[in-house]
Design a protein around this motif. Structure first.
Motif, mmCIF file in Angstrom:
data_model
loop_
_atom_site.group_PDB
_atom_site.id
_atom_site.type_symbol
_atom_site.label_atom_id
_atom_site.label_comp_id
_atom_site.label_asym_id
_atom_site.label_seq_id
_atom_site.Cartn_x
_atom_site.Cartn_y
_atom_site.Cartn_z
ATOM 1 N N GLY A 134 88.699 31.272 85.629
ATOM 2 C CA GLY A 134 89.889 30.586 86.080
ATOM 3 C C GLY A 134 90.801 30.117 84.965
ATOM 4 N N ALA A 135 91.769 29.301 85.349
ATOM 5 C CA ALA A 135 92.874 28.934 84.463
ATOM 6 C C ALA A 135 92.454 28.126 83.251
ATOM 7 C CB ALA A 135 93.926 28.155 85.258
ATOM 8 N N GLY A 136 91.275 27.487 83.270
ATOM 9 C CA GLY A 136 90.851 26.705 82.123
ATOM 10 C C GLY A 136 90.534 27.541 80.905
ATOM 11 N N LEU A 137 90.327 28.854 81.088
ATOM 12 C CA LEU A 137 90.005 29.780 79.997
ATOM 13 C C LEU A 137 88.861 29.236 79.141
ATOM 14 C CD1 LEU A 137 93.625 30.752 78.829
ATOM 15 C CD2 LEU A 137 92.202 31.841 80.573
ATOM 16 N N SER A 138 87.858 28.687 79.809
ATOM 17 C CA SER A 138 86.749 28.026 79.131
ATOM 18 C C SER A 138 85.432 28.649 79.593
ATOM 19 C CB SER A 138 86.772 26.526 79.462
ATOM 20 O OG SER A 138 85.724 25.839 78.816
ATOM 21 N N PRO A 139 84.611 29.175 78.660
ATOM 22 C CA PRO A 139 83.329 29.768 79.065
ATOM 23 C C PRO A 139 82.398 28.723 79.653
ATOM 24 C CG PRO A 139 83.439 29.541 76.682
ATOM 25 C CD PRO A 139 84.805 29.229 77.188
ATOM 26 N N ARG A 140 81.781 29.050 80.748
ATOM 27 C CA ARG A 140 80.908 28.130 81.470
ATOM 28 C C ARG A 140 80.050 28.922 82.437
ATOM 29 N NH1 ARG A 140 83.520 27.050 86.643
ATOM 30 N NH2 ARG A 140 85.572 28.030 86.707
ATOM 31 N N PRO A 141 78.986 28.315 82.986
ATOM 32 C CA PRO A 141 78.197 29.028 83.987
ATOM 33 C C PRO A 141 79.025 29.273 85.248
ATOM 34 C CG PRO A 141 77.002 27.130 83.112
ATOM 35 C CD PRO A 141 78.426 26.994 82.663
ATOM 36 N N VAL A 142 78.990 30.497 85.736
ATOM 37 C CA VAL A 142 79.650 30.821 86.999
ATOM 38 C C VAL A 142 78.627 31.500 87.910
ATOM 39 C CG1 VAL A 142 81.993 30.982 86.079
ATOM 40 C CG2 VAL A 142 80.518 33.003 86.035
ATOM 41 N N THR A 143 78.725 31.241 89.196
ATOM 42 C CA THR A 143 77.727 31.721 90.148
ATOM 43 C C THR A 143 78.370 32.478 91.289
ATOM 44 O OG1 THR A 143 76.323 29.803 89.647
ATOM 45 C CG2 THR A 143 75.835 31.017 91.656
ATOM 46 N N ALA A 144 77.814 33.644 91.582
ATOM 47 C CA ALA A 144 78.234 34.433 92.735
ATOM 48 C C ALA A 144 77.003 34.733 93.584
ATOM 49 C CB ALA A 144 78.909 35.729 92.286
ATOM 50 N N LEU A 145 77.188 34.900 94.871
ATOM 51 C CA LEU A 145 76.083 35.032 95.816
ATOM 52 C C LEU A 145 76.131 36.347 96.580
ATOM 53 C CD1 LEU A 145 73.695 33.413 97.190
ATOM 54 C CD2 LEU A 145 75.346 32.878 98.986
ATOM 55 N N GLY A 146 74.996 37.069 96.531
ATOM 56 C CA GLY A 146 74.837 38.231 97.393
ATOM 57 C C GLY A 146 73.946 37.846 98.562
ATOM 58 N N MET A 147 74.101 38.534 99.698
ATOM 59 C CA MET A 147 73.293 38.177 100.868
ATOM 60 C C MET A 147 73.112 39.350 101.818
ATOM 61 S SD MET A 147 75.997 35.897 103.112
ATOM 62 C CE MET A 147 74.938 35.923 104.551
ATOM 63 N N ARG A 148 71.996 39.297 102.571
ATOM 64 C CA ARG A 148 71.779 40.184 103.711
ATOM 65 C C ARG A 148 71.498 39.280 104.901
ATOM 66 N NH1 ARG A 148 67.688 43.170 106.684
ATOM 67 N NH2 ARG A 148 66.499 41.235 106.461
ATOM 68 N N GLN A 149 72.392 39.308 105.845
ATOM 69 C CA GLN A 149 72.279 38.425 106.994
ATOM 70 C C GLN A 149 71.827 39.180 108.225
ATOM 71 O OE1 GLN A 149 75.043 35.180 107.414
ATOM 72 N NE2 GLN A 149 75.392 35.659 109.567
ATOM 73 N N SER A 158 93.367 9.012 78.083
ATOM 74 C CA SER A 158 92.962 9.202 76.699
ATOM 75 C C SER A 158 93.882 8.438 75.767
ATOM 76 C CB SER A 158 92.995 10.690 76.340
ATOM 77 O OG SER A 158 92.801 10.886 74.961
ATOM 78 N N ASN A 159 93.318 7.950 74.633
ATOM 79 C CA ASN A 159 94.122 7.273 73.615
ATOM 80 C C ASN A 159 94.607 8.239 72.541
ATOM 81 O OD1 ASN A 159 93.802 4.699 74.780
ATOM 82 N ND2 ASN A 159 91.819 4.430 73.781
ATOM 83 N N GLY A 160 94.285 9.501 72.740
ATOM 84 C CA GLY A 160 94.664 10.502 71.749
ATOM 85 C C GLY A 160 96.129 10.858 71.830
ATOM 86 N N ALA A 161 96.515 11.788 70.964
ATOM 87 C CA ALA A 161 97.902 12.242 70.941
ATOM 88 C C ALA A 161 98.239 12.965 72.235
ATOM 89 C CB ALA A 161 98.112 13.165 69.739
ATOM 90 N N GLY A 162 99.500 13.077 72.490
ATOM 91 C CA GLY A 162 99.950 13.732 73.691
ATOM 92 C C GLY A 162 99.690 15.225 73.655
ATOM 93 N N GLY A 163 99.817 15.841 74.779
ATOM 94 C CA GLY A 163 99.605 17.277 74.894
ATOM 95 C C GLY A 163 99.353 17.632 76.341
ATOM 96 N N TYR A 164 98.975 18.880 76.583
ATOM 97 C CA TYR A 164 98.754 19.342 77.948
ATOM 98 C C TYR A 164 97.668 20.406 77.954
ATOM 99 C CZ TYR A 164 99.725 21.161 82.641
ATOM 100 O OH TYR A 164 99.611 21.547 83.939
ATOM 101 N N VAL A 165 96.709 20.276 78.860
ATOM 102 C CA VAL A 165 95.636 21.260 79.015
ATOM 103 C C VAL A 165 95.595 21.704 80.470
ATOM 104 C CG1 VAL A 165 93.170 21.718 78.826
ATOM 105 C CG2 VAL A 165 94.288 20.241 77.144
ATOM 106 N N SER A 166 95.817 22.975 80.684
ATOM 107 C CA SER A 166 95.751 23.532 82.029
ATOM 108 C C SER A 166 94.294 23.744 82.425
ATOM 109 C CB SER A 166 96.498 24.866 82.076
ATOM 110 O OG SER A 166 96.412 25.447 83.359
ATOM 111 N N GLY A 167 93.956 23.396 83.647
ATOM 112 C CA GLY A 167 92.581 23.561 84.107
ATOM 113 C C GLY A 167 91.593 22.764 83.285
ATOM 114 N N ALA A 168 91.930 21.513 82.955
ATOM 115 C CA ALA A 168 91.106 20.694 82.057
ATOM 116 C C ALA A 168 89.761 20.334 82.666
ATOM 117 C CB ALA A 168 91.861 19.420 81.685
#
Length: 479
Positions: free
Chosen positions: A155-170, A299-309
């Motif tokens: 997604g838009a955060g462009l950040s590597p992380r665990p992602v999960t998808a599900l297969g099924m037989r119903q 945040s007390n840090g400097a200004g800025g913008y992060v999409s999908g933070a």
């Protein structure tokens, strides 16, 4: 915000000695403090440290890595169905997914068993990914027919992380019915656009090299004892509930599904580092609704913008994606809320909408919170304060009455122990050796704080013992 495509099914929508001057309690506390120090000393194996860091979550500034299920068996996926390794429902497996080509795994199913195969992909920390990077999971029958497919992207955060998808037989559809062998195919999604340039975030060039770790946790759901309605409930309260208020309580998160820490209704706070993903589980019984919001503090840090933070996602008891919400960040406090979701009912599986179909059984629903790596460049390493507001409403009722046990056992139940865990925060995984660590994590106490607490209690106990002895001596008759 890392949207996933939901489940798709083909053709159907479904005591002390004299020599010891220290009181026994003090000895125990001191020993516990020493053990805590030993756990954190250099020289322990990376696996042990990683496992306990995962259980402690942000309470100790732990690694942002994924905590795989303890005892998971390692299997190598095959390039074709002939050599596909077998997976058994109720067991958890580790594997590895290369950049190119898909892998196959095999499951043997009974005619009356609905099977779910959640696959969690864990890319290396620090690699560049694109919004459309991710995985696809599909289930096929022996004739190559498609039973289901699902995908998960960063997604838009462009950040590597665990992602999960599900297969099924119903069970109950027009395709993929009957007992036999079924195959699970896992593959990487192609990034949008060209191959990209190595080192350029979002281009796909870096993530294209190297394998991703996988965790597979197949589940078997038995049929109900009696046939019931085959249509989803048409009426339910879809109004957005008011956010939960009250004094926040500290609750660290787990680093994987297997080490997720329990949450109940209330306001919960933790600290997160950029790139970190935390896992929580909320017991939701038949007839109950769950709602959650996530807030990223100012945040007390400097200004800025992060999409999908910050991304907040909800997964059901078989780790299937239900819903998510994301927020962008400019240094001011921001909040993201899940959409209103229906009460948990067996019949929801017959709905068309993914967000309804996925609310199909009682059990632990997982809240997965990710803080984008991009926060570090703009607002520093943190940690950043995150608040979760969780509401569970509705009167629980009995379930459908399964004609057998699920694998793993008791998966689709909410017990008294589950509700107690939602108060104490203990996780369901990590093994008995991690119990003390989990208890500390539940209270949001770091190891250093635990050491000071232990020494403090030791001192108090020793003083009380000395005072008691002085009183005894004062009462003795003099010669």
């Amino acid at each position: 915000m890392g949207r996933r495509t939901g489940w798709r099914t083909a053709g159907w929508w479904p005591g002390a000695t004299r020599r010891s001057r220290r009181p026994p309690v003090a000895v125990g506390l001191a020993g516990a403090a020493v053990v805590l120090c030993a756990l954190l000393m250099p020289g322990r194996s990376a696996v042990a440290v990683g496992s306990q860091a995962g259980a402690m979550g942000s309470a100790t500034g732990a690694s942002v890595g994924y905590a795989f299920a303890e005892g998971a068996r390692t299997v190598a996926g095959a390039a074709g169905t002939v050599d596909a390794p077998g997976l058994k429902p109720g067991k958890t497996y580790r594997s590895s997914l290369p950049r190119d080509g898909g892998l196959y795994y095999r499951v043997e199913l009974r005619a009356t068993t609905t099977a779910y195969v959640p696959v969690t992909a864990v890319p290396p920390a620090g690699v560049a990914v694109s919004a459309s990077d991710g995985i696809r999971v599909s289930v096929q029958d022996a004739n190559g027919g498609s039973c289901s497919y699902a995908s998960a992207r960063f997604g838009a955060g462009l950040s590597p992380r665990p992602v999960t998808a599900l297969g099924m037989r119903q069970v109950g559809g027009s395709l993929c019915q009957g007992a036999g062998t079924y195959y699970v195919r896992v593959e990487r999604l192609e990034p949008a656009g060209t191959a990209g340039t190595a080192g350029v975030p979002g281009s796909g060039g870096v993530s294209a090299s190297g394998a991703w770790d996988l965790e597979l946790a197949p589940v078997a759901e038995p049929r109900p004892q009696r046939a019931g309605a085959t249509s989803a409930p048409e009426v339910w309260d879809s109004a957005s509930p008011e956010p939960v208020t009250g004094e926040p309580r500290r609750r660290a998160g787990g680093a994987g599904f297997a080490t997720a820490h329990a949450l109940g209704q209330g306001v919960w706070q933790t600290d997160m580092e950029p790139g970190q993903t935390l896992f929580y589980k909320v017991p939701v019984d038949w007839g109950q609704q769950v709602h959650a919001t996530a807030e990223l503090g100012s945040s007390n840090g400097a200004g800025g913008y992060v999409s999908g933070a910050l991304d907040l996602a909800l997964h059901n008891p078989v780790r299937g994606y239900v819903d998510d919400a994301a927020l962008s960040y400019n240094g001011s406090q921001k909040a993201a809320a899940l959409s209103p979701l229906p009460p948990v009912e067996y019949r929801n599986r017959y709905a068309v909408l993914d967000a309804v179909r996925t609310m199909r059984f009682a059990g632990a629903y997982y809240l997965v919170v990710h803080l984008s790596e991009g926060m570090a460049d703009t607002f520093g390493q943190g940690p950043f304060g995150v608040t979760l507001r969780v509401r569970v409403t509705g009167t629980p009722h009995t379930g459908p009455g399964y004609a057998g046990q699920s694998e793993p056992r008791h998966l689709f139940e909410v017990t008294a122990q589950d509700r107690e865990a939602a108060v104490t925060g203990w996780s369901g995984g990590g093994g008995g050796g991690d119990a003390a660590m989990r208890a500390l994590a539940a209270g949001g106490i770091g190891a250093g704080s635990a050491l000071l607490l232990g020494l403090g209690l030791w001192t108090v106990a020793a003083r009380r013992r000395a005072g008691a002895q002085m009183r005894v001596n004062a009462q003795k008759p003099t010669a």
